[in-house]
Design a protein around this motif. Sequence first.
Motif, mmCIF file in Angstrom:
data_model
loop_
_atom_site.group_PDB
_atom_site.id
_atom_site.type_symbol
_atom_site.label_atom_id
_atom_site.label_comp_id
_atom_site.label_asym_id
_atom_site.label_seq_id
_atom_site.Cartn_x
_atom_site.Cartn_y
_atom_site.Cartn_z
ATOM 1 N N UNK A 79 13.171 29.555 25.896
ATOM 2 C CA UNK A 79 13.491 28.375 25.082
ATOM 3 C C UNK A 79 13.042 28.591 23.642
ATOM 4 N N UNK A 80 11.839 29.120 23.466
ATOM 5 C CA UNK A 80 11.323 29.357 22.120
ATOM 6 C C UNK A 80 12.166 30.375 21.361
ATOM 7 N N UNK A 81 12.651 31.370 22.065
ATOM 8 C CA UNK A 81 13.353 32.458 21.398
ATOM 9 C C UNK A 81 14.849 32.202 21.228
ATOM 10 N N UNK A 82 15.457 31.481 22.164
ATOM 11 C CA UNK A 82 16.911 31.309 22.147
ATOM 12 C C UNK A 82 17.314 29.834 22.204
ATOM 13 N N UNK A 83 16.517 28.975 21.584
ATOM 14 C CA UNK A 83 16.785 27.538 21.653
ATOM 15 C C UNK A 83 18.182 27.180 21.137
ATOM 16 N N UNK A 84 18.564 27.713 19.976
ATOM 17 C CA UNK A 84 19.853 27.348 19.386
ATOM 18 C C UNK A 84 21.013 27.753 20.285
ATOM 19 N N UNK A 85 20.944 28.955 20.849
ATOM 20 C CA UNK A 85 22.011 29.398 21.746
ATOM 21 C C UNK A 85 22.079 28.535 22.995
ATOM 22 N N UNK A 86 20.924 28.166 23.534
ATOM 23 C CA UNK A 86 20.894 27.353 24.746
ATOM 24 C C UNK A 86 21.392 25.937 24.476
ATOM 25 N N UNK A 87 21.027 25.378 23.305
ATOM 26 C CA UNK A 87 21.467 24.029 22.973
ATOM 27 C C UNK A 87 22.977 23.955 22.765
ATOM 28 N N UNK A 88 23.576 25.056 22.334
ATOM 29 C CA UNK A 88 25.024 25.076 22.111
ATOM 30 C C UNK A 88 25.805 25.504 23.349
ATOM 31 N N UNK A 89 25.091 25.867 24.415
ATOM 32 C CA UNK A 89 25.745 26.358 25.629
ATOM 33 C C UNK A 89 26.430 25.221 26.368
ATOM 34 N N UNK A 90 27.638 25.468 26.825
ATOM 35 C CA UNK A 90 28.392 24.494 27.610
ATOM 36 C C UNK A 90 28.117 24.747 29.085
ATOM 37 N N UNK A 91 27.262 23.923 29.683
ATOM 38 C CA UNK A 91 26.907 24.116 31.093
ATOM 39 C C UNK A 91 28.120 23.878 31.978
ATOM 40 N N UNK A 92 28.455 24.870 32.780
ATOM 41 C CA UNK A 92 29.543 24.735 33.742
ATOM 42 C C UNK A 92 29.067 25.295 35.063
ATOM 43 N N UNK A 93 28.578 24.430 35.898
ATOM 44 C CA UNK A 93 27.973 24.850 37.160
ATOM 45 C C UNK A 93 28.754 24.294 38.344
ATOM 46 N N UNK A 94 30.085 24.250 38.203
ATOM 47 C CA UNK A 94 30.904 23.739 39.297
ATOM 48 C C UNK A 94 30.891 24.733 40.448
ATOM 49 N N UNK A 95 30.782 24.249 41.695
ATOM 50 C CA UNK A 95 30.735 25.155 42.839
ATOM 51 C C UNK A 95 32.067 25.867 43.045
ATOM 52 N N UNK A 96 32.001 27.107 43.528
ATOM 53 C CA UNK A 96 33.204 27.873 43.841
ATOM 54 C C UNK A 96 33.689 27.534 45.240
ATOM 55 N N UNK A 97 35.005 27.621 45.424
ATOM 56 C CA UNK A 97 35.595 27.295 46.726
ATOM 57 C C UNK A 97 35.638 28.493 47.658
ATOM 58 N N UNK A 98 35.515 29.687 47.114
ATOM 59 C CA UNK A 98 35.599 30.892 47.931
ATOM 60 C C UNK A 98 34.802 32.000 47.273
ATOM 61 N N UNK A 99 34.536 33.075 48.043
ATOM 62 C CA UNK A 99 33.840 34.220 47.483
ATOM 63 C C UNK A 99 34.666 34.868 46.382
ATOM 64 N N UNK A 100 35.989 34.931 46.568
ATOM 65 C CA UNK A 100 36.859 35.532 45.549
ATOM 66 C C UNK A 100 36.745 34.781 44.229
ATOM 67 N N UNK A 101 36.704 33.444 44.297
ATOM 68 C CA UNK A 101 36.547 32.649 43.075
ATOM 69 C C UNK A 101 35.166 32.853 42.473
ATOM 70 N N UNK A 102 34.141 32.937 43.326
ATOM 71 C CA UNK A 102 32.781 33.149 42.841
ATOM 72 C C UNK A 102 32.650 34.486 42.120
ATOM 73 N N UNK A 103 33.353 35.515 42.598
ATOM 74 C CA UNK A 103 33.275 36.835 41.994
ATOM 75 C C UNK A 103 33.955 36.897 40.631
ATOM 76 N N UNK A 104 34.806 35.918 40.333
ATOM 77 C CA UNK A 104 35.390 35.825 39.002
ATOM 78 C C UNK A 104 34.353 35.355 37.987
#
Length: 267
Positions: free
Chosen positions: A195-220
């Motif tokens: 957090x101390x070192x990369x605060x700006x990058x983390x604050x601008x990050x678009x969190x996308x943590x939607x679950x995958x429906x399959x292993x093939x999708x997860x591997x993408x």
Amino acid sequence: MKPQTAIHYTDNYLINPTNPITVNLIGAGGTGSNMLTALAKINHSLIALGHPGLHLNLFDDDIITPANQGRQLFADAEIGLPKAVALINRTNRFFGTKWKAVTEQFNTCNLKLLSNQGKANIYISCVDTASARFDITNVLEEFTGYNNWERNKCLYWMDIGNSRHTGQVILSTIGNIPQPHSKLFRAVSNLPSVIEEFREQLESQNDNNEPSCSLAEALEKQDLFINSTLANMAASLLWKLFRDGMTQHRGFFLNLAEFRSQPIMVG
């Protein structure tokens, strides 16, 4: 005159503890499940060397789905079980440990729970979002005022994160770790957090943590071996703290697509 090499000396309590070192592993997904196995190996090896070893709590509130198999260490029979429970039960049976599963998120919403189970010597976060990292920071700030002599005093935070082919590991101190005087090296007492070192990058990050429906999708989203590679390299850095009592490195960047890693030196 040649400048001295910067070194961080491991807190003495990790080397000569009166009790097993307490570890909170946060996240039981692709990286966390592999990190758990690596930590079990470290624990077994430390005990063989006369060290009290590790006591671990695994925090994760997620349930196992078929999409979790392959990259993560889950069997068909474990689908539908809480990730933390399945992993800890298996680890305890195999290694003879008495580690604990906590089926809750590690965040400020659970601060009452964490005041009992959340304090540890080492925190290892294997989470997907920037918001989770900020939450961990807020929890650790709540714990920094505790007695420095208590058994579960907070010493280190290791954060592990990745995208599809790349990732990074950042080892930080929680506050300052007293360093011995050295004529050979420049001892560094404070290692900055992610957090101390990369605060700006983390604050601008678009969190996308939607679950995958399959292993093939997860591997993408994350390639097959990025998690296990990061976990093993991170565990190697942690093992160095115990065995060598010092480190020149406080993490690394990894590009698995190009088979290239870049160490982050103690500054």
